[in-house]
Design an enzyme around this catalytic site. Structure first.
Site, PDB file in Angstrom:
ATOM      1  N   GLY A 196       2.542  -5.339   7.720  1.00  0.00           N
ATOM      2  CA  GLY A 196       1.513  -6.089   7.010  1.00  0.00           C
ATOM      3  C   GLY A 196       0.415  -6.533   7.955  1.00  0.00           C
ATOM      4  N   GLU A 209       4.735  -3.946  12.454  1.00  0.00           N
ATOM      5  CA  GLU A 209       3.683  -2.935  12.284  1.00  0.00           C
ATOM      6  C   GLU A 209       2.548  -3.647  11.580  1.00  0.00           C
ATOM      7  OE1 GLU A 209       1.143  -0.750  10.901  1.00  0.00           O
ATOM      8  OE2 GLU A 209       2.599   0.010   9.455  1.00  0.00           O
ATOM      9  N   GLU A 250       8.682   2.744  14.713  1.00  0.00           N
ATOM     10  CA  GLU A 250       9.475   3.170  13.563  1.00  0.00           C
ATOM     11  C   GLU A 250       9.403   4.686  13.462  1.00  0.00           C
ATOM     12  OE1 GLU A 250       9.462  -0.412  10.393  1.00  0.00           O
ATOM     13  OE2 GLU A 250       7.553   0.642  10.526  1.00  0.00           O
ATOM     14  N   CYS A 275      -3.226   1.162   7.050  1.00  0.00           N
ATOM     15  CA  CYS A 275      -3.478   0.605   8.382  1.00  0.00           C
ATOM     16  C   CYS A 275      -3.920   1.693   9.347  1.00  0.00           C
ATOM     17  CB  CYS A 275      -2.228  -0.093   8.898  1.00  0.00           C
ATOM     18  SG  CYS A 275      -0.763   0.958   8.916  1.00  0.00           S
ATOM     19  N   ASN A 330       0.801  -1.231   0.000  1.00  0.00           N
ATOM     20  CA  ASN A 330       0.000   0.000   0.000  1.00  0.00           C
ATOM     21  C   ASN A 330       0.832   1.279   0.000  1.00  0.00           C
ATOM     22  OD1 ASN A 330       0.761  -0.672   2.647  1.00  0.00           O
ATOM     23  ND2 ASN A 330      -1.041   0.275   3.553  1.00  0.00           N
ATOM     24  N   SER A 362       1.076  10.219  10.741  1.00  0.00           N
ATOM     25  CA  SER A 362       2.366   9.753  10.218  1.00  0.00           C
ATOM     26  C   SER A 362       3.332  10.918  10.032  1.00  0.00           C
ATOM     27  CB  SER A 362       2.163   9.042   8.880  1.00  0.00           C
ATOM     28  OG  SER A 362       1.303   7.927   9.038  1.00  0.00           O
TER      29      SER A 362
END
Length: 485
Positions: A236, A258, A466, A292, A159, A449
């Site tokens: 994933g 993640e 991350e 996600c 994605n 993000s």
């Protein structure tokens, strides 16, 4: 169309192992599909387990020299990669759109986001710190050093084909780790192109090795169980993540995961409705809902539900659906027929339980895997899309009355990646944020993000973080030296 062909043909189509482009064992290939048409864009090498082991061999062989490489130069390689990605945004974005489907404008945004990870970790490479202190009894000294964990196995999803790789490669390079990375079989081109750019930026042979394969489990499991790799990082589904954690336990690999999400978006009665609707559009429709972090459940206070639903429906129904490479398109296709069919099933299930379709609600006819932006009102708690990740452009609306009620509904999931919260009451914002069981919260905004912030979840949404100042920690071991003075 010729420009599209030129961009695809200019991208490497082979495996990248030990600094060399090579065919897969036996010359096997896999087809890369354009999700807007269903047609094949090109074929890339299809790695075998032997190819995977060759990539791990290369990473292991390069590890000691790379770990000793000056941190400043590791950072400069990342910085040059950032600059190359920025210079070539148009080419990289079109390539991504062709293999993944999202509109070019969104692909450009992802390239900028991905590049920013390289710039961030370029600056972190020279800030790996240790420590020195007197022992509490005064009779010795403690020295603490931080060293690269070693060869890493990285597995990325389809994605965000560039950003999810950059988020792992950046800190690994900065820390002094070598890598074998396996991009998703649906979207391998962006990662192959990135490997080419990093080589141009000066990355030594063997530090980054890229294997593309149609047999992810068959190729990656032997590498995970091999014992020479010391870290596994995966982005994933939770289902696959569980399997990988089991495999990693065999060699006690360090893991960061993640995984899936089921993000609640909560709109209280005192929220700024324009801000809430704009935030919901961003949280829901970024990447066409195939994220996600996408708002999966929207809980709106009953006092503002009518106005919120009307405004959201107006904005969703105005979005133009089409091929991502075309001008003016807001929403591209879903990644494949399987994903489109899943979204349709979830919508049909909610409607059968009484949800009202305000806009959309049916897959579009014709070529490609298109599903229209959809708003469902009055979605009951027992609907499947309240429990399962939608990964599509569907906004399910459910009313609530009290703060305690909506917190209970929001937390009623095995996932815990991100929540979104809209309110103008500061006390409520802090109170609810503390009670929501997620690793991230968007307060009065629809996006969380950021390369400078720690990204990750709790519960079955994953392990580790991350990005941010802690992102490099996942790739470093702590070594303690006791000194007798």
């Amino acid at each position: 169309m010729s420009r599209e062909q030129d961009v695809v043909e200019a991208c490497p189509h082979q495996l990248f192992i030990g600094g060399e482009w090579r065919s897969g064992e036996g010359g096997r290939t896999l087809a890369v599909e354009d999700p807007s048409t269903g047609a094949t864009l090109c074929d890339v090498a299809d790695a075998s387990p032997a190819d995977g082991l060759a990539a791990l061999d290369a990473a292991v062989a390069a590890q000691a020299e790379w770990a000793a490489h000056p941190p400043r130069e590791r950072g400069e390689i990342l910085r040059r990669t950032y600059e190359l990605m920025t210079e070539r945004t148009d080419e990289l974005a079109l390539l991504m759109t062709l293999e993944m489907g999202k509109p070019v404008a969104e692909s450009k945004a992802e390239i900028a986001y991905a590049a920013e990870f390289f710039r961030w970790f370029a600056e972190e490479a020279v800030r790996i710190e240790g420590g020195y202190q007197v022992a509490p009894n005064g009779k010795g000294r403690f020295m603490v050093m931080r060293q690269p964990v070693g060869p890493c196995l990285l597995i990325t999803p389809w994605n965000f084909p560039a950003a999810m790789g950059a988020r792992k490669i950046g800190p690994a390079v900065a820390a002094g780790c070598t890598m074998v990375i396996k991009p998703a079989s649906q979207t391998p081109l962006s990662m192959l192109k990135l490997a080419e750019l990093m080589t141009e930026a000066g990355l030594p042979p063997g530090v980054l090795n890229v294997i593309t394969t149609s047999d992810s489990g068959g190729v990656m499991e032997p590498l995970i169980r091999d014992g020479r790799a010391r870290k596994l990082s995966f982005t994933g589904s939770t289902e696959v993540g569980r399997k990988l954690i089991e495999q990693a336990a065999d060699q006690v690999l360090r893991t960061s995961m993640e995984l899936g999400g089921n993000a609640p978006l909560i709109v209280f009665g005192d929220a700024d409705l324009d801000q809430a609707v704009d935030g919901a559009m961003l949280a829901k429709m970024r990447n066409g809902g195939e994220a996600c972090t996408a708002a999966n459940r929207m809980y709106v206070h009953s006092s503002v539900m009518g106005a919120f639903a009307d405004r959201l429906t107006e904005k969703m129904s105005a979005l133009k659906v089409g091929r991502g490479a075309e001008e003016g398109v807001d929403v591209g296709p879903l990644i494949d027929a399987k994903q489109r069919d899943k979204v349709a099933e979830l919508v049909d299930d909610a409607v059968s339980l009484g949800a009202e379709v305000r806009t959309g609600g049916k897959a579009l006819d014709g070529d490609g895997y298109f599903y229209p932006p959809t708003v469902l009102a009055g979605v009951p708690h027992e609907a499947r899309l309240q429990k399962e990740e939608i990964f599509g452009p569907v906004a399910p609306l459910t009313p609530f009355e009290t703060e305690d009620e909506v917190i209970a509904m929001a937390n009623d999931t095995v996932f815990g990646l991100v929540s979104y919260l809209f309110t103008n009451d500061l006390s409520r914002a802090l109170r609810v944020a503390e009670k929501l069981e997620t690793g991230m919260i968007g307060l009065n905004q629809g996006i969380v993000s950021n390369p400078a912030a720690p990204f990750g979840g709790v519960k079955q949404s994953g392990l580790g973080r991350e990005g941010g100042t802690v992102g490099i920690d996942e790739y470093l071991e702590v070594k303690y030296v006791a000194i007798n003075v």
